[in-house]
Design a protein around this motif. Structure first.
Motif, short mmCIF file in Angstrom:
data_model
loop_
_atom_site.label_atom_id
_atom_site.label_comp_id
_atom_site.label_asym_id
_atom_site.label_seq_id
_atom_site.Cartn_x
_atom_site.Cartn_y
_atom_site.Cartn_z
N GLN A 115 0.83 -1.20 0.00
CA GLN A 115 0.00 0.00 0.00
C GLN A 115 0.87 1.26 0.00
OE1 GLN A 115 -2.74 -0.21 3.28
NE2 GLN A 115 -3.68 -2.12 2.59
N LEU A 116 1.93 1.25 0.80
CA LEU A 116 2.82 2.40 0.87
C LEU A 116 3.58 2.58 -0.45
CD1 LEU A 116 4.22 1.92 4.48
CD2 LEU A 116 2.63 3.68 3.70
N GLU A 117 3.92 1.48 -1.10
CA GLU A 117 4.58 1.57 -2.40
C GLU A 117 3.66 2.22 -3.43
OE1 GLU A 117 5.65 -2.47 -3.11
OE2 GLU A 117 7.19 -2.50 -1.54
N ARG A 118 2.40 1.83 -3.41
CA ARG A 118 1.43 2.43 -4.35
C ARG A 118 1.24 3.91 -4.06
NH1 ARG A 118 -1.18 -2.69 -3.73
NH2 ARG A 118 -2.49 -1.86 -2.03
N LYS A 119 1.34 4.29 -2.80
CA LYS A 119 1.18 5.70 -2.42
C LYS A 119 2.48 6.48 -2.59
CE LYS A 119 -0.98 6.27 1.52
NZ LYS A 119 -1.36 6.00 2.94
N MET A 120 3.51 5.82 -3.10
CA MET A 120 4.83 6.41 -3.32
C MET A 120 5.48 6.88 -2.01
SD MET A 120 4.57 8.39 -6.98
CE MET A 120 3.19 9.46 -6.55
N GLU A 121 5.16 6.18 -0.92
CA GLU A 121 5.77 6.47 0.36
C GLU A 121 6.84 5.44 0.71
OE1 GLU A 121 2.73 6.81 3.32
OE2 GLU A 121 1.68 8.43 2.26
N MET A 122 7.04 4.48 -0.19
CA MET A 122 8.04 3.45 0.03
C MET A 122 8.54 2.96 -1.33
SD MET A 122 7.68 0.00 2.40
CE MET A 122 7.84 0.95 3.93
N LEU A 123 9.86 2.72 -1.41
CA LEU A 123 10.47 2.14 -2.61
C LEU A 123 10.28 0.63 -2.60
CD1 LEU A 123 13.91 4.00 -2.46
CD2 LEU A 123 11.99 4.61 -3.94
N THR A 124 10.48 0.02 -3.75
CA THR A 124 10.58 -1.43 -3.81
C THR A 124 12.06 -1.82 -3.86
OG1 THR A 124 10.61 -1.62 -6.24
CG2 THR A 124 8.44 -1.49 -5.16
N ALA A 125 12.35 -3.04 -3.51
CA ALA A 125 13.73 -3.53 -3.59
C ALA A 125 14.23 -3.46 -5.02
CB ALA A 125 13.80 -4.97 -3.07
N GLU A 126 13.33 -3.66 -5.98
CA GLU A 126 13.71 -3.61 -7.40
C GLU A 126 14.12 -2.20 -7.82
OE1 GLU A 126 11.78 -7.27 -6.51
OE2 GLU A 126 11.07 -5.21 -6.18
N ASP A 127 13.52 -1.19 -7.21
CA ASP A 127 13.93 0.19 -7.50
C ASP A 127 15.40 0.39 -7.16
OD1 ASP A 127 11.31 0.91 -8.20
OD2 ASP A 127 10.81 1.51 -6.15
N VAL A 128 15.79 -0.10 -6.02
CA VAL A 128 17.18 0.06 -5.59
C VAL A 128 18.11 -0.80 -6.45
CG1 VAL A 128 18.76 -0.05 -3.63
CG2 VAL A 128 16.34 0.48 -3.24
N ALA A 129 17.67 -2.00 -6.80
CA ALA A 129 18.48 -2.88 -7.65
C ALA A 129 18.79 -2.22 -8.98
CB ALA A 129 17.76 -4.21 -7.85
N SER A 130 17.80 -1.57 -9.58
CA SER A 130 18.02 -0.93 -10.88
C SER A 130 19.01 0.22 -10.77
CB SER A 130 16.70 -0.45 -11.48
OG SER A 130 16.12 0.58 -10.68
N ALA A 131 19.00 0.92 -9.62
CA ALA A 131 19.96 2.00 -9.41
C ALA A 131 21.38 1.45 -9.25
CB ALA A 131 19.57 2.82 -8.19
N ILE A 132 21.50 0.30 -8.61
CA ILE A 132 22.81 -0.34 -8.47
C ILE A 132 23.35 -0.75 -9.84
CG2 ILE A 132 24.01 -2.38 -7.57
CD1 ILE A 132 22.20 -2.15 -5.08
N VAL A 133 22.50 -1.29 -10.69
CA VAL A 133 22.92 -1.64 -12.04
C VAL A 133 23.38 -0.40 -12.81
CG1 VAL A 133 22.13 -2.52 -14.29
CG2 VAL A 133 21.55 -3.74 -12.18
N TYR A 134 22.67 0.72 -12.61
CA TYR A 134 23.08 1.98 -13.24
C TYR A 134 24.49 2.36 -12.80
CZ TYR A 134 23.31 7.01 -14.12
OH TYR A 134 23.71 8.26 -14.51
N ILE A 135 24.76 2.26 -11.51
CA ILE A 135 26.09 2.59 -10.99
C ILE A 135 27.15 1.72 -11.65
CG2 ILE A 135 27.56 2.42 -8.93
CD1 ILE A 135 25.10 3.21 -7.26
#
Length: 257
Positions: free
Chosen positions: A216-236
């Motif tokens: 619910q918090l993810e849908r409300k944009m109050e929480m990231l998903t683990a996949e969000d962080v994973a994609s940022a790590i791949v970018y790095i």
């Protein structure tokens, strides 16, 4: 007009594939999502965690991806003590001839200084901070032989926000932040990159709320998903050799900081 393929190759000449990668804390949360993504991209990934069932579940999930490019293997160890670090890197050296990337991610949640016993607080500090230091030391020795490598430390925005009631956890993440900035200066001339990623609230098993509430918090944009962080790590990891990403902070758009 340049083709999209040419532009992509210019922007990401060192696309992260075919690399030997170690992800600590890779059986749950951010580590798990990152390991699955990197392995599916054609990398050879080793993960570690404390619990055998979580390790087997992650390996099974990789098989379900039907990826015939990369690999994902793992070992159960406890990085809150020296024996666990030694066992982990003995396994890495057995499986890999060299190590290209270390993602330091294994960490435990903890609250304020008034909670828990001395041994409990000691265990958290050893896991969250000393574990990063010890794994980095071992990884650097392997990376120096190749003359290059990349360590990504997964920290937390708690290092700067310093929220009330989380002083022990905050102390460890502030330590990770400082360690990352200083270590970069130590190993830069050895061809080893150091990057720090600091997420805000992220839906993982570390959160003290049920998964359905996290969704619910993810849908409300109050929480990231683990996949969000994973994609940022791949970018790095996908930046050209000339580019060094020092740190990235990610926050849910609606998280109040």
């Amino acid at each position: 007009m340049k083709s999209n393929e040419f532009i992509f190759e210019k922007l990401f000449p060192d696309v992260i594939t075919g690399k030997n990668i170690l992800v600590t804390g890779g059986t749950t949360g951010i580590g798990r999502a990152t390991a699955l993504l990197l392995a599916s991209m054609g990398n050879n990934v080793i993960i570690c965690g404390r619990h055998e069932q979580e390790l087997e579940d992650t390996k099974d999930d990789f098989q379900k991806l039907n990826s015939n490019r990369g690999s994902l293997e793992g070992i159960t160890v406890d990085l809150g003590n020296e024996e666990g670090v030694v066992e982990l890197f003995s396994y890495v050296k057995y499986k890999f001839s060299n190590l290209h990337v270390l993602i330091n991610n294994a960490a435990l949640a903890f609250n304020g200084v008034e909670e828990g016993t001395y041994p409990e607080q000691e265990y958290v500090v050893k896991t969250n901070l000393l574990g990063y230091i010890a794994c980095s030391k071992e990884a650097i020795e392997l990376m120096k032989k190749a003359g290059r490598g990349h360590i990504v430390n997964v920290g937390s925005m708690s290092a700067d926000v310093r929220e009330e009631g989380s002083s022990v956890y905050v102390a460890t993440k502030a330590g990770v932040q400082a360690f990352s900035h200083s270590l970069r200066k130590e190993v830069n001339d050895k061809g080893i990159k150091i990057s720090l990623i600091e997420p805000g609230a992220t839906g993982t098993d570390m959160q003290p709320i049920p998964p359905e509430e996290q969704e619910q918090l993810e849908r409300k944009m109050e929480m990231l998903t683990a996949e969000d962080v994973a994609s940022a790590i791949v970018y790095i990891l996908s930046q050209p050799e000339r580019c060094d990403i020092l740190s990235i902070q990610l926050r849910p758009r609606q998280q109040k900081l």
